[in-house]
Design a protein around this motif. Structure first.
Motif, PDB file in Angstrom:
ATOM      1  N   LYS A  16       0.766  -1.338   0.078  1.00  0.00           N
ATOM      2  CA  LYS A  16       0.111  -0.012   0.091  1.00  0.00           C
ATOM      3  C   LYS A  16       0.834   1.227   0.053  1.00  0.00           C
ATOM      4  O   LYS A  16       0.725   2.326  -0.913  1.00  0.00           O
ATOM      5  CB  LYS A  16      -1.137  -0.091   1.164  1.00  0.00           C
ATOM      6  CG  LYS A  16      -2.107   1.173   1.243  1.00  0.00           C
ATOM      7  CD  LYS A  16      -2.919   1.178   2.548  1.00  0.00           C
ATOM      8  CE  LYS A  16      -3.864   2.253   2.678  1.00  0.00           C
ATOM      9  NZ  LYS A  16      -4.813   2.168   3.728  1.00  0.00           N
ATOM     10  N   GLY A  38      -4.324   5.805  -6.275  1.00  0.00           N
ATOM     11  CA  GLY A  38      -5.577   5.578  -6.828  1.00  0.00           C
ATOM     12  C   GLY A  38      -5.616   4.171  -7.759  1.00  0.00           C
ATOM     13  O   GLY A  38      -6.374   3.762  -8.572  1.00  0.00           O
ATOM     14  N   SER A  39      -4.551   3.330  -7.634  1.00  0.00           N
ATOM     15  CA  SER A  39      -4.261   2.180  -8.316  1.00  0.00           C
ATOM     16  C   SER A  39      -4.683   0.868  -7.691  1.00  0.00           C
ATOM     17  O   SER A  39      -4.649   0.049  -8.455  1.00  0.00           O
ATOM     18  CB  SER A  39      -2.809   2.000  -8.649  1.00  0.00           C
ATOM     19  OG  SER A  39      -1.964   1.649  -7.557  1.00  0.00           O
ATOM     20  N   GLN A  40      -5.191   1.099  -6.622  1.00  0.00           N
ATOM     21  CA  GLN A  40      -5.715  -0.268  -5.853  1.00  0.00           C
ATOM     22  C   GLN A  40      -7.069  -0.544  -6.061  1.00  0.00           C
ATOM     23  O   GLN A  40      -7.852   0.497  -6.009  1.00  0.00           O
ATOM     24  CB  GLN A  40      -5.399  -0.056  -4.370  1.00  0.00           C
ATOM     25  CG  GLN A  40      -3.934  -0.395  -4.035  1.00  0.00           C
ATOM     26  CD  GLN A  40      -3.622  -0.380  -2.693  1.00  0.00           C
ATOM     27  OE1 GLN A  40      -4.063   0.286  -1.770  1.00  0.00           O
ATOM     28  NE2 GLN A  40      -2.981  -1.124  -2.078  1.00  0.00           N
ATOM     29  N   GLN A  41      -7.377  -1.963  -6.386  1.00  0.00           N
ATOM     30  CA  GLN A  41      -8.731  -2.282  -6.642  1.00  0.00           C
ATOM     31  C   GLN A  41      -9.093  -3.724  -6.286  1.00  0.00           C
ATOM     32  O   GLN A  41      -8.313  -4.540  -6.350  1.00  0.00           O
ATOM     33  CB  GLN A  41      -8.960  -2.152  -8.294  1.00  0.00           C
ATOM     34  CG  GLN A  41     -10.616  -2.657  -8.581  1.00  0.00           C
ATOM     35  CD  GLN A  41     -10.690  -2.358  -9.986  1.00  0.00           C
ATOM     36  OE1 GLN A  41      -9.920  -2.002 -11.084  1.00  0.00           O
ATOM     37  NE2 GLN A  41     -12.013  -2.751 -10.442  1.00  0.00           N
ATOM     38  N   THR A  42     -10.204  -3.957  -5.741  1.00  0.00           N
ATOM     39  CA  THR A  42     -10.721  -5.284  -5.195  1.00  0.00           C
ATOM     40  C   THR A  42     -11.704  -5.685  -5.844  1.00  0.00           C
ATOM     41  O   THR A  42     -12.958  -4.961  -5.986  1.00  0.00           O
ATOM     42  CB  THR A  42     -10.868  -5.285  -3.613  1.00  0.00           C
ATOM     43  OG1 THR A  42      -9.783  -4.711  -2.948  1.00  0.00           O
ATOM     44  CG2 THR A  42     -11.337  -6.617  -3.254  1.00  0.00           C
ATOM     45  N   VAL A  43     -11.781  -6.889  -6.492  1.00  0.00           N
ATOM     46  CA  VAL A  43     -12.673  -7.420  -6.996  1.00  0.00           C
ATOM     47  C   VAL A  43     -13.327  -8.904  -6.281  1.00  0.00           C
ATOM     48  O   VAL A  43     -12.598  -9.590  -5.917  1.00  0.00           O
ATOM     49  CB  VAL A  43     -12.541  -7.851  -8.444  1.00  0.00           C
ATOM     50  CG1 VAL A  43     -13.600  -8.747  -9.293  1.00  0.00           C
ATOM     51  CG2 VAL A  43     -12.098  -6.794  -9.160  1.00  0.00           C
ATOM     52  N   GLU A  68     -11.725 -12.867  -2.947  1.00  0.00           N
ATOM     53  CA  GLU A  68     -11.442 -11.504  -3.497  1.00  0.00           C
ATOM     54  C   GLU A  68     -10.146 -11.466  -4.093  1.00  0.00           C
ATOM     55  O   GLU A  68      -9.336 -12.359  -3.610  1.00  0.00           O
ATOM     56  CB  GLU A  68     -11.427 -10.594  -2.392  1.00  0.00           C
ATOM     57  CG  GLU A  68     -12.693 -10.119  -1.672  1.00  0.00           C
ATOM     58  CD  GLU A  68     -12.521  -9.276  -0.621  1.00  0.00           C
ATOM     59  OE1 GLU A  68     -13.475  -8.617  -0.020  1.00  0.00           O
ATOM     60  OE2 GLU A  68     -11.310  -8.729  -0.119  1.00  0.00           O
ATOM     61  N   ARG A 126      -7.245  -8.709  -5.164  1.00  0.00           N
ATOM     62  CA  ARG A 126      -6.872  -7.261  -5.160  1.00  0.00           C
ATOM     63  C   ARG A 126      -5.618  -6.991  -6.213  1.00  0.00           C
ATOM     64  O   ARG A 126      -4.957  -7.892  -6.499  1.00  0.00           O
ATOM     65  CB  ARG A 126      -6.215  -7.149  -3.716  1.00  0.00           C
ATOM     66  CG  ARG A 126      -7.078  -7.518  -2.600  1.00  0.00           C
ATOM     67  CD  ARG A 126      -6.584  -6.729  -1.316  1.00  0.00           C
ATOM     68  NE  ARG A 126      -5.272  -7.150  -0.908  1.00  0.00           N
ATOM     69  CZ  ARG A 126      -4.715  -8.173  -0.068  1.00  0.00           C
ATOM     70  NH1 ARG A 126      -5.735  -8.830   0.416  1.00  0.00           N
ATOM     71  NH2 ARG A 126      -3.379  -8.492  -0.112  1.00  0.00           N
ATOM     72  N   THR A 136      -2.922  -4.145  -7.630  1.00  0.00           N
ATOM     73  CA  THR A 136      -2.225  -2.929  -7.187  1.00  0.00           C
ATOM     74  C   THR A 136      -1.144  -2.746  -8.039  1.00  0.00           C
ATOM     75  O   THR A 136      -0.503  -3.657  -8.598  1.00  0.00           O
ATOM     76  CB  THR A 136      -1.713  -3.167  -5.774  1.00  0.00           C
ATOM     77  OG1 THR A 136      -2.581  -3.491  -4.903  1.00  0.00           O
ATOM     78  CG2 THR A 136      -0.980  -1.675  -5.649  1.00  0.00           C
TER      79      THR A 136
END
Length: 323
Positions: A262, A268-273, A280, A282, A284
């Motif tokens: 982190k 703004g590049s982190q995303q969780t699906v 989940e 993640r 990054t």
């Protein structure tokens, strides 16, 4: 801060005084076979996991849980040799309890038994395969420090017999006076482990997984951050600066892979699906290296119970990554 202390020759596992053999029941496996086949690279994970569990029990009572890696200077026939030491707060053990947990079928802290689970068994197995010359356990409970040394003599593993204060050979001895000389505080419970390696001349701070197999200066940080995704709240892991061979002037705190990533992520590049079954994924995108040289340049891993499995890094990850 450099935190290393000298060892008294009478406590050294190089003293040949016989052993009390380790037992493993109810399984019929050979103790020697189990230890000799243990995975060397898992040693730090097992020691850290045990330390976390003990430190958590300390934290639940209102005191911060601590795990500290530092160096211990062992004075022996080879001179003053650095040995790796791991200290943790948490419920201590008296002499009877410490002797009991030295056997492979026994555990501390009320945990269940089982070779396939993290119930204290792995630390002994992976520790002894890397440190046949000895693993020294000291535990403080009620102001008394008890000591036991696991080691290998010939083809057998056991608890080294040492002279107690009455001159009788015993598997567990009182080392309260020695601990106080080393400036250990006996007003609270703790446990420490010192790794003596393959022989008296083995520097286990630099060659933890076998004599002649030198590790990078940041090997402890890599072992912890490449294995643990997150660390429990109120539990800290510290590495004394003496272990990093002049690359740092101050002690370092570790926080696990997730926080390290982190800190190195692009804004703004982190995303969780979220997927079916509670899974989940993640994603990054990491920023440039340099700000935190322990952030991985590129990697993928499975996360289960806050630990990382099947990690792929660098070129290995590049060959398997989706295009």
């Amino acid at each position: 801060m450099k935190n290393h202390t000298n060892n008294n020759r009478i406590n050294s596992p190089s003293e040949n005084s016989g052993i009390k053999p380790i037992r493993h029941a109810p399984n019929a496996w050979s103790v020697t076979q189990m230890i000799d086949q243990a995975p060397r690279g898992m040693m730090i994970r097992e020691l850290v996991k045990n330390g976390i569990e003990a430190a958590q029990r300390s934290a639940t009572k209102g005191s911060p849980g601590r795990i500290v890696f530092d160096s211990f200077l062992d004075s022996n026939a080879s001179g003053r040799v650095a040995k790796l030491r791991i200290f943790n707060t948490g419920p201590g053990m008296d002499a009877a309890e410490l002797e009991k947990v030295m056997d492979l079928h026994s555990t501390s802290g009320g945990k269940a038994n089982g070779a396939g689970q993290n119930f204290g068994l792995g630390a002994k197995l992976t520790g002894l395969v890397n440190n046949p010359a000895g693993i020294r356990y000291r535990s403080c409970k009620g102001g008394i420090v008890s000591e036991a040394i696991l080691c290998k003599e010939g083809n057998d593993y056991g608890i080294r017999l040492q002279k107690d204060q009455g001159g009788v050979m015993s598997p567990v001895v009182d080392r309260t006076r020695e601990a106080k000389k080393e400036r250990r505080d006996v007003r609270f419970d703790w446990t420490e482990v010192v790794l003596f390696g393959e022989d008296a001349a083995h520097d286990t701070t630099a060659e933890p997984f076998g004599k002649g197999k030198r590790s990078a200066s940041n090997w402890i940080a890599d072992c912890v951050n490449n294995r643990f995704d997150e660390l429990p709240n109120h539990v800290s892991i510290e590495i004394d600066s003496s272990l990093e061979r002049g690359t740092r002037k101050q002690s370092r705190s570790l926080h696990g892979s997730r926080r390290t990533v982190k800190q190195s992520a692009r804004h703004g590049s982190q995303q969780t699906v979220s997927l079916n079954g509670g899974v989940e994924v993640r994603f990054t995108i990491l920023g440039k290296k340099g700000q935190n040289r322990y952030a991985l340049g590129g990697h993928i891993a499975l996360v289960h119970n806050s630990e990382l499995y099947a990690m792929r890094m660098g070129k290995e990850w590049g060959r398997t990554a989706s295009r």
